[in-house]
Design an enzyme around this catalytic site. Structure first.
Site, PDB file in Angstrom:
ATOM      1  N   HIS A   1       0.837  -1.203   0.000  1.00 30.91           N
ATOM      2  CA  HIS A   1       0.000   0.000   0.000  1.00 30.91           C
ATOM      3  C   HIS A   1       0.871   1.251   0.000  1.00 30.91           C
ATOM      4  O   HIS A   1       1.790   1.376   0.807  1.00 30.91           O
ATOM      5  CB  HIS A   1      -0.901  -0.021   1.237  1.00 30.91           C
ATOM      6  CG  HIS A   1      -1.704   1.204   1.413  1.00 30.91           C
ATOM      7  ND1 HIS A   1      -1.432   2.121   2.387  1.00 30.91           N
ATOM      8  CD2 HIS A   1      -2.758   1.684   0.721  1.00 30.91           C
ATOM      9  CE1 HIS A   1      -2.300   3.115   2.302  1.00 30.91           C
ATOM     10  NE2 HIS A   1      -3.109   2.863   1.296  1.00 30.91           N
TER      11      HIS A   1
ATOM     12  N   ASP B   1       7.312   5.967 -20.942  1.00 30.98           N
ATOM     13  CA  ASP B   1       7.388   5.913 -22.399  1.00 30.98           C
ATOM     14  C   ASP B   1       8.807   5.518 -22.810  1.00 30.98           C
ATOM     15  O   ASP B   1       9.718   5.455 -21.991  1.00 30.98           O
ATOM     16  CB  ASP B   1       6.923   7.226 -23.029  1.00 30.98           C
ATOM     17  CG  ASP B   1       7.774   8.430 -22.685  1.00 30.98           C
ATOM     18  OD1 ASP B   1       9.012   8.302 -22.570  1.00 30.98           O
ATOM     19  OD2 ASP B   1       7.209   9.533 -22.560  1.00 30.98           O
TER      20      ASP B   1
ATOM     21  N   ARG C   1       8.383  18.180 -14.562  1.00 34.07           N
ATOM     22  CA  ARG C   1       9.256  17.112 -15.082  1.00 34.07           C
ATOM     23  C   ARG C   1      10.224  16.585 -14.027  1.00 34.07           C
ATOM     24  O   ARG C   1      10.356  15.371 -13.833  1.00 34.07           O
ATOM     25  CB  ARG C   1      10.010  17.650 -16.292  1.00 34.07           C
ATOM     26  CG  ARG C   1      11.059  16.739 -16.846  1.00 34.07           C
ATOM     27  CD  ARG C   1      11.765  17.424 -18.000  1.00 34.07           C
ATOM     28  NE  ARG C   1      12.950  16.679 -18.389  1.00 34.07           N
ATOM     29  CZ  ARG C   1      13.954  17.187 -19.064  1.00 34.07           C
ATOM     30  NH1 ARG C   1      13.936  18.453 -19.439  1.00 34.07           N
ATOM     31  NH2 ARG C   1      14.986  16.458 -19.392  1.00 34.07           N
TER      32      ARG C   1
ATOM     33  N   GLY D   1       4.078  10.809 -22.103  1.00 35.85           N
ATOM     34  CA  GLY D   1       3.267   9.609 -21.957  1.00 35.85           C
ATOM     35  C   GLY D   1       3.460   8.856 -20.653  1.00 35.85           C
ATOM     36  O   GLY D   1       2.797   7.858 -20.423  1.00 35.85           O
ATOM     37  N   ASN D   2       4.357   9.301 -19.793  1.00 36.21           N
ATOM     38  CA  ASN D   2       4.636   8.597 -18.547  1.00 36.21           C
ATOM     39  C   ASN D   2       3.487   8.766 -17.555  1.00 36.21           C
ATOM     40  O   ASN D   2       2.914   9.843 -17.452  1.00 36.21           O
ATOM     41  CB  ASN D   2       5.911   9.152 -17.904  1.00 36.21           C
ATOM     42  CG  ASN D   2       7.047   9.231 -18.883  1.00 36.21           C
ATOM     43  OD1 ASN D   2       7.462   8.236 -19.432  1.00 36.21           O
ATOM     44  ND2 ASN D   2       7.535  10.434 -19.129  1.00 36.21           N
TER      45      ASN D   2
END
Length: 142
Positions: free
Chosen positions: A22, A30, A109, A132-133
């Site tokens: 958890h 990507d 980023r 795309g991450n």
């Protein structure tokens, strides 16, 4: 081959998902992401697209309901733009098993890199879309 488990989920990824606890985080990265230089636990999923992996993983993986944002993506760098279709494609797959998930949080980023460095694992995919991450926070099975 196991019944009910997507063939896209490799034995290594299945083991990793099972080992996570958890609050642990996993990054679906990507193909351009610096996974190997950021995290020592990297799983290769070359050729696979992130929406397909999300659809295969989320029936097996509970998202955390104790955090405000169990889904995190990278914000666009100043002067650049996001393609809203990327998030839409991800949410289409996510909502199949998690229809009430909170909105995806967008972070800087370098803040994303810091989270990825501390993540339980990074899955390097064949995804080629820009920004795309996506980071997922594991929850407790209901």
């Amino acid at each position: 081959m196991l019944k009910g488990i997507s063939p896209l989920i490799s034995p290594e990824l299945l083991k990793t998902l099972s080992q996570m606890g958890h609050g642990d985080e996993i990054v679906l990265a990507d193909a351009h992401f610096p996974g190997e230089s950021i995290n020592s636990k990297v799983i290769r999923a070359d050729g696979l697209k992130i929406p397909d992996l999300l659809e295969g993983m989320l029936p097996l993986f509970e998202l955390d309901t104790f955090v405000e944002h169990p889904l995190v993506m990278m914000a666009a760098v100043e002067g650049d733009q996001l393609d809203p279709k990327v998030e839409e494609r991800y949410l289409e797959r996510i909502h199949k098993t998690n229809p009430n998930v909170p909105p995806i949080e967008r972070i800087d980023r370098f803040a994303f890199y810091e989270r990825a460095e501390k993540a339980f694992a990074v899955v390097m995919t064949g995804e080629t879309v820009k920004y795309g991450n996506i980071l997922l926070v594991k929850g407790v099975t209901k």
